[in-house]
Design a protein around this motif. Structure first.
Motif, mmCIF file in Angstrom:
data_model
loop_
_atom_site.group_PDB
_atom_site.id
_atom_site.type_symbol
_atom_site.label_atom_id
_atom_site.label_comp_id
_atom_site.label_asym_id
_atom_site.label_seq_id
_atom_site.Cartn_x
_atom_site.Cartn_y
_atom_site.Cartn_z
ATOM 1 N N ILE A 1 -7.664 -3.104 3.078
ATOM 2 C CA ILE A 1 -8.479 -3.052 4.299
ATOM 3 C C ILE A 1 -9.816 -2.365 4.024
ATOM 4 O O ILE A 1 -10.878 -2.875 4.403
ATOM 5 N N GLU A 2 -9.771 -1.219 3.363
ATOM 6 C CA GLU A 2 -11.006 -0.481 3.080
ATOM 7 C C GLU A 2 -11.956 -1.292 2.202
ATOM 8 O O GLU A 2 -13.166 -1.288 2.421
ATOM 9 N N GLU B 1 -10.393 -2.966 13.858
ATOM 10 C CA GLU B 1 -9.537 -2.479 12.778
ATOM 11 C C GLU B 1 -8.243 -3.289 12.706
ATOM 12 O O GLU B 1 -7.792 -3.666 11.624
ATOM 13 N N GLU B 2 -7.663 -3.580 13.852
ATOM 14 C CA GLU B 2 -6.431 -4.373 13.884
ATOM 15 C C GLU B 2 -6.690 -5.798 13.390
ATOM 16 O O GLU B 2 -5.870 -6.372 12.669
ATOM 17 N N ARG C 1 -3.833 -0.217 3.097
ATOM 18 C CA ARG C 1 -5.046 0.557 3.428
ATOM 19 C C ARG C 1 -6.126 0.317 2.382
ATOM 20 O O ARG C 1 -7.300 0.179 2.714
ATOM 21 N N ASP C 2 -5.763 0.230 1.092
ATOM 22 C CA ASP C 2 -6.750 -0.025 0.040
ATOM 23 C C ASP C 2 -7.404 -1.394 0.216
ATOM 24 O O ASP C 2 -8.620 -1.538 0.018
ATOM 25 N N SER D 1 2.761 -0.831 4.251
ATOM 26 C CA SER D 1 2.004 -0.781 5.494
ATOM 27 C C SER D 1 1.116 0.442 5.570
ATOM 28 O O SER D 1 1.323 1.439 4.893
ATOM 29 N N VAL D 2 0.156 0.307 6.443
ATOM 30 C CA VAL D 2 -0.820 1.375 6.680
ATOM 31 C C VAL D 2 -0.147 2.534 7.366
ATOM 32 O O VAL D 2 0.688 2.409 8.179
ATOM 33 N N LYS E 1 -7.010 -5.674 9.691
ATOM 34 C CA LYS E 1 -5.662 -5.443 9.150
ATOM 35 C C LYS E 1 -4.895 -6.759 9.091
ATOM 36 O O LYS E 1 -4.231 -7.056 8.091
ATOM 37 N N GLU F 1 -13.618 -4.010 4.315
ATOM 38 C CA GLU F 1 -14.652 -3.452 5.193
ATOM 39 C C GLU F 1 -15.906 -3.060 4.429
ATOM 40 O O GLU F 1 -17.010 -3.074 4.988
ATOM 41 N N LYS G 1 -1.209 -0.884 -1.605
ATOM 42 C CA LYS G 1 -1.371 -0.186 -0.330
ATOM 43 C C LYS G 1 -2.281 -1.034 0.546
ATOM 44 O O LYS G 1 -3.415 -1.342 0.158
#
Length: 156
Positions: free
Chosen positions: A11-12, A135-136, A8-9, A155-156, A139, A15, A6
């Protein structure tokens, strides 16, 4: 078997990283794991897990797994790979209002640049624009990292 992670995983985890915290992708399971430098040091030293609180033992076991099976883990981009200063500069260049752009460009010069930038985006009421832009950018870093490492992602 090809894993799919994922985005999102990724990206998080990117960050969340600091000087003391690192994240890795387990390429066999697709799981993103995060450990501290203290966890890694305890694993390297083969410390007695009973010397640590219960909540930290699992993290040390994860660190042991990373050290014992290095071929199964890929380090995610670190905070040094995510050049926030460069992202701020690119954001400033993307602004349509030249007065705001010029003021923020001057603000990021020298010591205290990050705080002056933060104060500026609040003063000019573009804080939400900045966070969307940032954020972009992160990403895109995550996508490029996945592509470079031939990791399939949702994708997110």
């Amino acid at each position: 078997m090809t894993i799919q992670v994922k985005l999102r995983d990724i990206i998080e985890a990117i960050e969340f990283q600091t000087n003391e915290i690192s994240s890795y992708l387990n390429i066999k399971t697709g799981e993103v794991v995060t450990v501290t430098q203290e966890d890694l040091q305890a694993a390297e030293n083969q410390d007695d897990l009973n010397e640590y609180p219960e909540w930290q033992r699992e993290n040390i076991r994860t660190a042991q797994d990373i050290l014992e099976h290095e071929e199964d883990f890929i380090g995610l981009p670190t905070k040094y790979d995510v050049n926030e200063y460069q992202i701020m500069g690119e954001f400033i260049l993307s602004l349509k209002d030249r007065n705001i752009s010029d003021a923020l460009y001057r603000a990021i010069k020298g010591k205290g640049a990050f705080q002056r930038f933060k104060d500026g985006i609040i003063r000019f009421d573009i804080e939400s624009d900045w966070y969307r832009y940032r954020e972009e950018a992160i990403k895109q870093i995550a996508i490029e990292w996945c592509e470079l490492n031939q990791i399939e992602f949702k994708s997110v």
